[in-house]
Every structure is written in structure tokens, then in C-alpha cells.
Design an enzyme around this catalytic site. Structure first.
Site, PDB file in Angstrom:
ATOM      1  N   ASP A   1      -2.071   8.692   4.262  1.00 50.40           N
ATOM      2  CA  ASP A   1      -0.823   8.952   4.988  1.00 50.40           C
ATOM      3  C   ASP A   1      -1.057   9.877   6.181  1.00 50.40           C
ATOM      4  O   ASP A   1      -0.564   9.645   7.285  1.00 50.40           O
ATOM      5  CB  ASP A   1       0.219   9.591   4.046  1.00 50.40           C
TER       6      ASP A   1
ATOM      7  N   SER B   1       6.728  13.429   4.281  1.00 51.04           N
ATOM      8  CA  SER B   1       6.056  14.716   4.043  1.00 51.04           C
ATOM      9  C   SER B   1       4.748  14.807   4.823  1.00 51.04           C
ATOM     10  O   SER B   1       4.460  15.840   5.433  1.00 51.04           O
ATOM     11  CB  SER B   1       5.813  14.941   2.545  1.00 51.04           C
TER      12      SER B   1
HETATM   13  C1  GAF Z   1       0.853   7.962  -1.527  1.00 53.33           C
HETATM   14  C2  GAF Z   1      -0.328   8.888  -1.266  1.00 53.33           C
HETATM   15  F1  GAF Z   1       0.068   9.965  -0.547  1.00 53.33           F
HETATM   16  C3  GAF Z   1      -1.470   8.159  -0.557  1.00 53.33           C
HETATM   17  O1  GAF Z   1      -2.578   9.015  -0.454  1.00 53.33           O
HETATM   18  C4  GAF Z   1      -1.842   6.863  -1.283  1.00 53.33           C
HETATM   19  O2  GAF Z   1      -2.622   7.131  -2.418  1.00 53.33           O
HETATM   20  C5  GAF Z   1      -0.587   6.056  -1.639  1.00 53.33           C
HETATM   21  O3  GAF Z   1       0.407   6.826  -2.271  1.00 53.33           O
HETATM   22  C6  GAF Z   1      -0.913   4.889  -2.526  1.00 53.33           C
HETATM   23  O4  GAF Z   1      -1.739   3.995  -1.858  1.00 53.33           O
HETATM   24  O5  GAF Z   1       1.435   7.553  -0.327  1.00 53.33           O
END
Ligand code: GAF
Length: 393
Positions: free
Chosen positions: A176, A132
Site C-alpha cells: 500500500d 491509512s
Molecule cells: C492490506 C495490507 F496493508 C497490504 O500490505 C497487503 O498485505 C494487503 O492487505 C493484502 O494483499 O492492504
């Protein structure tokens, strides 16, 4: 994705766009990500260590003369059409990642006009590889190129994150999207989520490989539990803040604060918060081990991170436990842990290169015996971030 597959996919996205709209599009590629360590630390203003991978979204974009947003997902063979003045959530879900970025651009007063967008991806969905974020970053990047907005890279990541937070409804941190936009071939990114400063750390060691085992499950509580963990951390901070208003996030908190103000009030929240503080330290320790070439020490931090995620942060699940245990029992695996938000998706494993095939064989066998399911295996290649592609790519 190997080069040949990428090239043929760019061609098919390009050709699909031409067949639908009769014009020559601009092509972009936007990758998924792995994260070596620093889980659930980004929204707590801490540090993370992700990298972009060679699995990506390929998008083709072109202008229109009206205010229509015409989207087509090749892999789903689905089309969604909206107008710029009525950006509603779609039950198809995938359009929301693009419409959310459009909404954010409009909100920031970028003069978005109608456009056509066609895409295809090879990032497995629900595997915790951020398909995503790749789509959000790819769409934002493509719109920025198409309309020459001149948006800086950091803002592209922030706009993509805001789309996920506000339009999709997952209160994710920036990891991400940052990894997708800022990825570099062969490099990990140590990102400080408090001020977005970052350093690249080479991950170039012929002795080890990064292997991902995909549980093939995504439990339904994943996004609600994610938001709940975030709220628990914020609650922990609020308990400290009553006495120390200068503590604005867990980044500013110490174990002393937690023991004194959180532990007596809420034991679960205390566990969540102490996991986060320990994980902050593990990111530093892991980076130092990596820079010093000590892969065994680096791997130990991965196992320790998993223990915390499982026992204190409580975001693992039986399938992930089977995969991590199978890895832990194999001396050729230097480190392993669940990756991403949790409740399914992949484990990431640091494996001695010469023994990769044997590890894949054993871990997948154990997983099949214990769950009756096949774990998908991906050998991660650390690649460049979101970029313009030429048709030769
Ligand atoms: C998901 C979230 F999108 C990230 O921002 C992060 O918090 C992750 O989980 C956990 O580390 O990928």
C-alpha cells in the site's frame, strides 16, 4: 476526485491552515490505491500489481518554533496535540498514522522539530483503498520536504510501513505504501516485494474500465485475522525450514515443500500457503496477459485469485461473495475479486467500458436485494503518487 473537487479541497486545506496558524503551508497530496492482483503476497516476499488512484489525502504542513506536534483533521473536526518527546498512541486513531511516522523518523535520527499539520481526504475509510497508508506516506513525505531530510522515495514508503507495523500494530506488507509513493498516472506497478524492484505496466485500454463496489462493511476481525494469516504463512515456512534452512519465506518454497512438510502437520496452514504460491504465479500470468493485450485472460486471473482468497485463504465474507457472484454472472465483467486485506471493503471489477452503467445497475440491485444495503460505487482512475501540490492543484 475530479480536478475541480481536488482544487477546491486543496484550497480549503490551505485556508484552514492559514486560519489556524496564520502562515503559508507546504501542500502535499498522497493517494489511496487499488490492487489488480497479488493479494496477501507482499508480506510473503512475492509480487503485487497495485496502482495509485485519484482519491487522496491533502495535507498542509508548516514549522513551529517549539517541539509541539499540532495535528488537525478537517473531516473529523478534531485536533490532537503532542510533544516530540512524548509520542503516545491516541484513542482518536487517525493521529497515530502521523505520530507513527514521526516516531520512525526520530528512531532513524532525522532531526524532526515541532510542526503543524492539517489534512482532509476523500479516500473512503475501511473500504480497502488504503486511506491509512496514504496518510502515513503523506505525513512522511511532507516532513521530508519541510525539513529537507533528503529521504529517498523507497525509504519514505518503508518508514510509513514501519509506522503501521509498530505504532498502529498492523503487520502489513509494503504494497500500500509503495503504491501510494510510487504511483504514476495510467500505470500499474508490478512490484517484487523481495527486493523492491518494480516495473510500470500501462493500463490504458479504452475498451475496459475498473469499477469498485464497496460492501460498506468492515468486519471487526479484519486486523486480527490479517496478523493471523501472516503468522500462518510464517509457521508454514518454519515447518519447511527444519529440513531446508535455505527457505526463508514462501517465495523460496515449492508445492513439493508444502506437500511434504506442511500438509501432514496442519491442513489449514497448508491451504494458506498453497494459495500464496498459486497467487505468485497468477500475478505473472496476469501481467503477461495484460502486456499481450489479452484482457479476457487477465480477467480470468482475477476470478481465480478471488476463488483462492475465498476458499483457501479464507479472507472473504458474505457481502464480498454477493458482489463477486453478481459480477461473475454478468458477461460484461471480464474479471472480479475482493481487494485488499479482506473481511469487507471493495471488490475490483474489470468491466467492458460500453457496459459500465448496466453493470453498475445490476450489481448494486443484486446487492440491495440480498443485503438491504447500498453498495457504494467508485470508478477508479489511475493517478500519480505522493507529491507536492501547488495551490492551483
Ligand atoms: C492490506 C495490507 F496493508 C497490504 O500490505 C497487503 O498485505 C494487503 O492487505 C493484502 O494483499 O492492504
Amino acid at each position: 476526485m475530479d480536478i475541480t473537487a481536488a482544487t477546491s479541497r486543496s484550497h480549503s486545506v490551505y485556508r484552514k491552515f492559514q486560519s489556524l496558524f496564520g502562515e503559508t503551508p507546504l501542500l502535499v497530496g498522497s493517494p489511496g490505491r487499488i490492487n489488480l492482483i497479488g493479494e496477501h503476497t507482499d508480506y510473503n516476499n512475492g509480487w503485487v500489481l497495485p496502482a495509485a488512484i485519484d482519491k487522496c489525502i491533502i495535507g498542509a504542513i508548516g514549522k513551529r518554533d517549539d517541539d509541539v506536534v499540532h495535528l488537525h483533521a478537517i473531516d473529523q473536526d478534531q485536533t490532537h496535540v503532542a510533544t516530540l518527546d512524548a509520542l503516545e498512541r491516541s484513542p482518536l486513531l487517525w493521529p497515530n498514522y502521523i505520530l507513527g511516522t514521526v516516531q520512525q523518523l526520530v528512531k532513524r535520527q532525522y532531526p524532526v522539530q515541532g510542526f503543524n499539520f492539517v489534512f482532509s481526504g476523500d479516500i473512503p475509510q475501511g473500504a480497502g483503498l488504503s486511506s491509512s497508508a496514504a496518510l502515513e506516506c503523506g505525513a512522511t513525505f511532507a516532513l521530508n520536504e519541510l525539513f529537507a531530510f533528503g529521504i529517498p522515495k523507497l525509504d519514505i514508503a518503508l518508514i510509513a510501513q514501519a509506522a503501521e507495523n509498530e505504532f498502529v500494530g498492523v503487520k502489513c506488507g509494503l504494497m500500500d505504501q509503495f503504491a501510494s509513493v510510487f504511483g504514476r498516472e495510467g500505470q500499474l506497478i508490478k512490484l517484487d516485494c523481495a527486493d523492491f524492484s518494480h516495473e510500470y505496466i500501462p493500463f490504458a485500454n479504452a475498451d475496459v474500465e475498473l469499477v469498485l463496489f464497496d460492501t460498506q462493511v468492515k468486519h471487526s476481525l479484519a486486523s486480527s485475522a490479517y496478523n493471523e494469516r501472516r503468522e500462518q504463512c510464517e509457521y508454514g515456512v518454519s515447518l519447511i525450514q527444519k529440513h531446508h534452512p535455505e527457505v526463508r519465506s514462501l517465495r523460496d518454497a515449492t508445492r513439493w515443500h508444502l506437500n511434504r512438510y506442511v500438509k501432514p502437520v496442519d491442513r489449514v496452514v497448508y491451504d494458506r500457503c498453497r494459495y500464496v504460491l498459486a497467487e505468485f504465479q497468477r500475478v505473472h500470468d496476469a501481467c503477461n496477459a495484460l502486456k499481450g493485450g489479452d484482457l479476457e485472460a487477465f480477467g480470468k486471473q482475477l476470478f481465480a485469485s478471488h476463488n483462492g482468497l475465498h476458499r483457501l485463504y479464507d479472507v472473504s465474507c458474505p457481502e464480498l461473495e454477493i458482489l463477486v457472484e453478481a459480477a461473475r454472472n454478468n458477461p460484461a465483467v471480464l474479471g472480479a475479486r475482493m481487494m485488499g486485506g479482506g473481511f469487507g471493503g471493495c471488490t475490483i471489477n474489470l468491466v467492458r467500458a460500453v457496459e459500465v452503467q448496466g453493470v453498475i445497475h445490476t450489481v448494486t440491485k443484486v446487492y440491495r436485494e440480498k443485503t438491504g444495503m447500498d453498495a457504494e460505487v467508485y470508478r477508479a482512475t489511475i493517478s500519480a503518487g505522493t507529491r507536492v501540490l501547488t495551490i492551483a492543484d
